[in-house]
Write a protein that holds these residues in place. Structure first.
Motif, mmCIF file in Angstrom:
data_model
loop_
_atom_site.group_PDB
_atom_site.id
_atom_site.type_symbol
_atom_site.label_atom_id
_atom_site.label_comp_id
_atom_site.label_asym_id
_atom_site.label_seq_id
_atom_site.Cartn_x
_atom_site.Cartn_y
_atom_site.Cartn_z
ATOM 1 N N GLU A 163 3.893 2.949 60.538
ATOM 2 C CA GLU A 163 3.846 1.609 59.962
ATOM 3 C C GLU A 163 4.240 1.679 58.490
ATOM 4 O OE1 GLU A 163 0.907 -2.301 59.905
ATOM 5 O OE2 GLU A 163 0.091 -0.334 60.399
ATOM 6 N N ALA A 164 5.500 1.975 58.256
ATOM 7 C CA ALA A 164 5.996 2.066 56.882
ATOM 8 C C ALA A 164 5.886 0.708 56.195
ATOM 9 C CB ALA A 164 7.442 2.549 56.876
ATOM 10 N N ARG A 165 5.619 0.718 54.895
ATOM 11 C CA ARG A 165 5.493 -0.523 54.138
ATOM 12 C C ARG A 165 6.779 -0.877 53.393
ATOM 13 N NH1 ARG A 165 0.705 -2.675 53.365
ATOM 14 N NH2 ARG A 165 2.057 -4.504 53.242
ATOM 15 N N ARG A 215 10.776 1.694 57.148
ATOM 16 C CA ARG A 215 10.753 1.089 58.485
ATOM 17 C C ARG A 215 12.087 1.316 59.191
ATOM 18 N NH1 ARG A 215 7.988 -3.168 55.736
ATOM 19 N NH2 ARG A 215 9.751 -4.610 55.881
ATOM 20 N N SER A 238 12.242 4.884 60.442
ATOM 21 C CA SER A 238 11.371 5.041 61.600
ATOM 22 C C SER A 238 11.972 4.401 62.837
ATOM 23 C CB SER A 238 10.006 4.429 61.292
ATOM 24 O OG SER A 238 9.136 4.565 62.386
ATOM 25 N N ALA A 239 12.598 3.218 62.682
ATOM 26 C CA ALA A 239 13.180 2.517 63.826
ATOM 27 C C ALA A 239 14.402 3.221 64.393
ATOM 28 C CB ALA A 239 13.564 1.092 63.415
ATOM 29 N N ALA A 273 3.416 -6.081 57.081
ATOM 30 C CA ALA A 273 4.658 -5.994 57.858
ATOM 31 C C ALA A 273 4.440 -6.578 59.236
ATOM 32 C CB ALA A 273 5.075 -4.529 57.970
ATOM 33 N N ARG A 304 9.858 -5.380 61.101
ATOM 34 C CA ARG A 304 10.154 -3.997 61.466
ATOM 35 C C ARG A 304 11.386 -3.953 62.350
ATOM 36 N NH1 ARG A 304 4.509 -3.126 61.423
ATOM 37 N NH2 ARG A 304 4.275 -3.850 63.548
#
Length: 351
Positions: free
Chosen positions: A263-265, A270, A273-274, A343, A348
């Motif tokens: 859960e990057a801010r 994000r 990560s995606a 988020a 995201r």
């Protein structure tokens, strides 16, 4: 560098606050490090890091974000055209102010580095055992050539290779075996800090997993600090305790590794990560998403937040106002104006 956590009652926080020195200095503390090439091109811009003994810090980002420059700067391995400012405190001693003799003593023995691309890092015309023995002989005046060769064999066995492979030349080894040799060489003088710059580049996934587990085990057994550099957020989340995400030469997000990955801010965190599939997660059935565009040229950085030209949630103010790291909940910090806004799934997915 870990963010400070404030508590209101007598109960201690769930995890230690590493941003405040307690007792001995941290193994490594980097303060406002800047690296400029040719006097005008900023490759690293005001980076702060902190690593304790036994701690594993991951540094993530695309190619061109300054990760390898940062790694080389920690031991002053950059070319003479690079200008370094700030502080790199290794056991409380500033690497940037060390004289040549002291710096030479610290390399390998105080901190060592596993370079990416073992075939290019090893000398093609020398046996790997001799290359592992060389730093032992250089840093231990009492070591004999025979003792150094024995130690080289022990180190090879420690990283999962037969001692007899010390007689091999680099081209006689597989990619995974060469990477193990590089790790053995990094351990040769019992350093307190190991810097691994993309140690699994160009290896297949099975060998990657073996090398990563090996590094984790060695760090745990010897209580050394580890800085692991990679573009692969998933690998770092699985391997490291904390994670710093770099973009355009700066750290734009930092915090516990699994939290940053899950859960990057920061929108860039994000997006990274995606880009990786979550195998076995029924809630994630979509294909990995790429991030359009490329990191900016360090010689021509955009104004404001350097990520704003690629950011899917940028505001008008992002084009003119730069963002510093700020508290993002718990032990996390992020350099984004929207960090106070939770988020959402939509944000995201857009990233």
């Amino acid at each position: 560098m870990t963010a400070t956590t404030t508590t209101t009652g007598p109960e201690p926080s769930a995890s230690p606050d590493l941003s405040k020195p307690v007792g001995d200095p941290p193994l490594l503390e980097v303060r406002n490090l800047t690296v400029t090439y040719g006097g005008t091109v900023p490759a690293v811009r005001g980076v702060d890091l902190r690593v304790e003994a036994g701690q594993k810090l991951g540094i993530a980002g695309e190619s061109g974000c300054g990760k390898s420059t940062l790694a080389l700067a920690l031991l002053r391995l950059l070319p003479a055209t690079a200008k370094l400012t700030g502080e790199i405190l290794l056991d409380g001693e500033d690497v940037l102010t060390m004289k040549w003799g002291r710096l030479r003593a610290v390399r390998w023995a105080g901190a060592s580095i596993v370079f990416q691309g073992a075939m290019h890092s090893l000398n093609a015309v020398h046996r790997v055992g001799d290359q592992i023995a060389e730093p032992i002989l250089l840093h231990n005046a009492k070591a004999t050539p025979a003792a150094a060769r024995r130690r080289a064999g022990e180190l090879l066995e420690q990283v999962g290779l037969p001692a007899a492979r010390a007689q091999a030349y680099p081209h006689e080894l597989s990619g995974g075996q060469r990477q193990r040799v590089m790790i053995a060489m990094a351990l040769a003088c019992d350093p307190r800090l190991i810097i691994a710059d993309e140690p699994t580049t160009a290896l297949d996934v099975m060998i990657q997993a073996q090398i990563l587990r090996l590094i984790e085990q060695l760090v745990a057994d010897q209580d050394v600090g580890l800085i692991m550099i990679s573009h692969d957020l998933a690998v770092l989340a699985d391997t490291c305790d904390r994670l710093s995400v770099m973009y355009a030469g700066r750290v734009v997000e930092e915090g516990p590794a699994r939290q940053v990955y899950a859960e990057a801010r920061h929108p860039y965190g994000r997006a990274l990560s995606a880009a990786f599939p979550r195998i076995g997660d029924p809630a994630s059935r979509r294909a990995p998403r790429g991030l359009p565009g490329d990191p900016p040229d360090p010689a021509a950085l955009p104004g404001g937040c350097t990520f704003h030209p690629r950011c899917p949630v940028a505001l008008d103010s992002c084009a003119t106002e730069d963002q510093e790291l700020r508290e993002a909940g718990g032990e996390r910090r992020a350099a984004c104006v929207l960090v106070d806004t939770p988020a959402t799934d939509d944000s995201r997915n857009t990233a």
